[in-house]
Design an enzyme around this catalytic site. Sequence first.
Site, PDB file in Angstrom:
ATOM      1  N   VAL A 100      26.313  18.220 -56.663  1.00 39.00           N
ATOM      2  CA  VAL A 100      27.307  17.160 -56.474  1.00 39.00           C
ATOM      3  C   VAL A 100      28.230  17.667 -55.367  1.00 39.00           C
ATOM      4  O   VAL A 100      29.039  18.560 -55.588  1.00 39.00           O
ATOM      5  CB  VAL A 100      28.089  16.877 -57.771  1.00 39.00           C
ATOM      6  CG1 VAL A 100      29.200  15.858 -57.511  1.00 39.00           C
ATOM      7  CG2 VAL A 100      27.138  16.356 -58.853  1.00 39.00           C
ATOM      8  N   PRO A 101      28.093  17.128 -54.141  1.00 38.66           N
ATOM      9  CA  PRO A 101      28.592  17.799 -52.940  1.00 38.66           C
ATOM     10  C   PRO A 101      30.094  17.676 -52.674  1.00 38.66           C
ATOM     11  O   PRO A 101      30.525  17.044 -51.701  1.00 38.66           O
ATOM     12  CB  PRO A 101      27.780  17.138 -51.827  1.00 38.66           C
ATOM     13  CG  PRO A 101      27.552  15.748 -52.334  1.00 38.66           C
ATOM     14  CD  PRO A 101      27.348  15.903 -53.819  1.00 38.66           C
ATOM     15  N   CYS A 102      30.904  18.339 -53.488  1.00 35.92           N
ATOM     16  CA  CYS A 102      32.344  18.341 -53.241  1.00 35.92           C
ATOM     17  C   CYS A 102      32.695  19.105 -51.965  1.00 35.92           C
ATOM     18  O   CYS A 102      33.805  18.969 -51.447  1.00 35.92           O
ATOM     19  CB  CYS A 102      33.096  18.907 -54.439  1.00 35.92           C
ATOM     20  SG  CYS A 102      32.614  20.570 -54.942  1.00 35.92           S
ATOM     21  N   HIS A 103      31.731  19.894 -51.458  1.00 33.95           N
ATOM     22  CA  HIS A 103      31.992  20.605 -50.198  1.00 33.95           C
ATOM     23  C   HIS A 103      32.133  19.651 -49.020  1.00 33.95           C
ATOM     24  O   HIS A 103      32.628  20.039 -47.963  1.00 33.95           O
ATOM     25  CB  HIS A 103      30.882  21.633 -49.920  1.00 33.95           C
ATOM     26  CG  HIS A 103      29.516  21.044 -49.811  1.00 33.95           C
ATOM     27  ND1 HIS A 103      28.710  20.833 -50.912  1.00 33.95           N
ATOM     28  CD2 HIS A 103      28.792  20.614 -48.731  1.00 33.95           C
ATOM     29  CE1 HIS A 103      27.558  20.311 -50.510  1.00 33.95           C
ATOM     30  NE2 HIS A 103      27.592  20.170 -49.196  1.00 33.95           N
ATOM     31  N   ARG A 104      31.715  18.404 -49.184  1.00 38.82           N
ATOM     32  CA  ARG A 104      31.823  17.426 -48.098  1.00 38.82           C
ATOM     33  C   ARG A 104      33.190  16.755 -48.040  1.00 38.82           C
ATOM     34  O   ARG A 104      33.433  15.900 -47.198  1.00 38.82           O
ATOM     35  CB  ARG A 104      30.724  16.367 -48.237  1.00 38.82           C
ATOM     36  CG  ARG A 104      29.322  16.929 -48.075  1.00 38.82           C
ATOM     37  CD  ARG A 104      28.249  15.876 -48.303  1.00 38.82           C
ATOM     38  NE  ARG A 104      26.928  16.507 -48.400  1.00 38.82           N
ATOM     39  CZ  ARG A 104      25.864  15.937 -48.958  1.00 38.82           C
ATOM     40  NH1 ARG A 104      25.957  14.718 -49.457  1.00 38.82           N
ATOM     41  NH2 ARG A 104      24.712  16.596 -49.017  1.00 38.82           N
TER      42      ARG A 104
END
EC number: 2.1.1.63
Length: 209
Positions: free
Chosen positions: A177-181
């Site tokens: 779940v790409p919270c790095h984006r």
Amino acid sequence: MTLDPSPGHTEVLSLLEPLDVALGPALADLHARLALDAQLTHTLDIAYRTVDSPVGKLLLAATDRGIIRVAFELENHDSVLQLLADTVSPRILEAPTRLDDAARELEEYFAGTRRDFDLILDFRLSRGFRLNVLRHLPRIPYGNTASYAQVAKAAGSPNAVRAVGTACATNPLPVIVPCHRVVKSDGSFGGYLGGPEAKRALLTLEAAA
């Protein structure tokens, strides 16, 4: 490692684990068979394994509902497992084959050959607005970023910018779940559960694909 205080297969496994390396494949095979037996007899609620990655060793954990946790080394894997035992179920043990699909997809992602994950996820560790945020994050296209304000608006609460930051900081399923984006409005990275270098590495990986 097993955190189940009840008698049964998991106690046997906890005694065997230190011997797996010392006694080789035969005992490792016994461990695997006991893990399968635990699963079949419904004495296993959470399976876990670790995988190597360009951002360090990752802990993967799954329930029968799906992947429930991905954790960086910075989070202390033992502490993460203990928290899962305390909040979800103490019937938890290392059962790598249960997480083969997740490990494969992560390997493909880090190799640059996968842009989207096709995994069933267990979101029970997040609720309310935080869950709304997490469900939105996979909609941010691979190789792109969105600001905390943009995510807040997309999640239905334009004024909840700080709450978006909290949702990302407590994301139980980073990378998948790409919270790095999610970045600040000025383009700077902001915080990240795996540390700033891990966030930089993930964004650089995606930008290069």
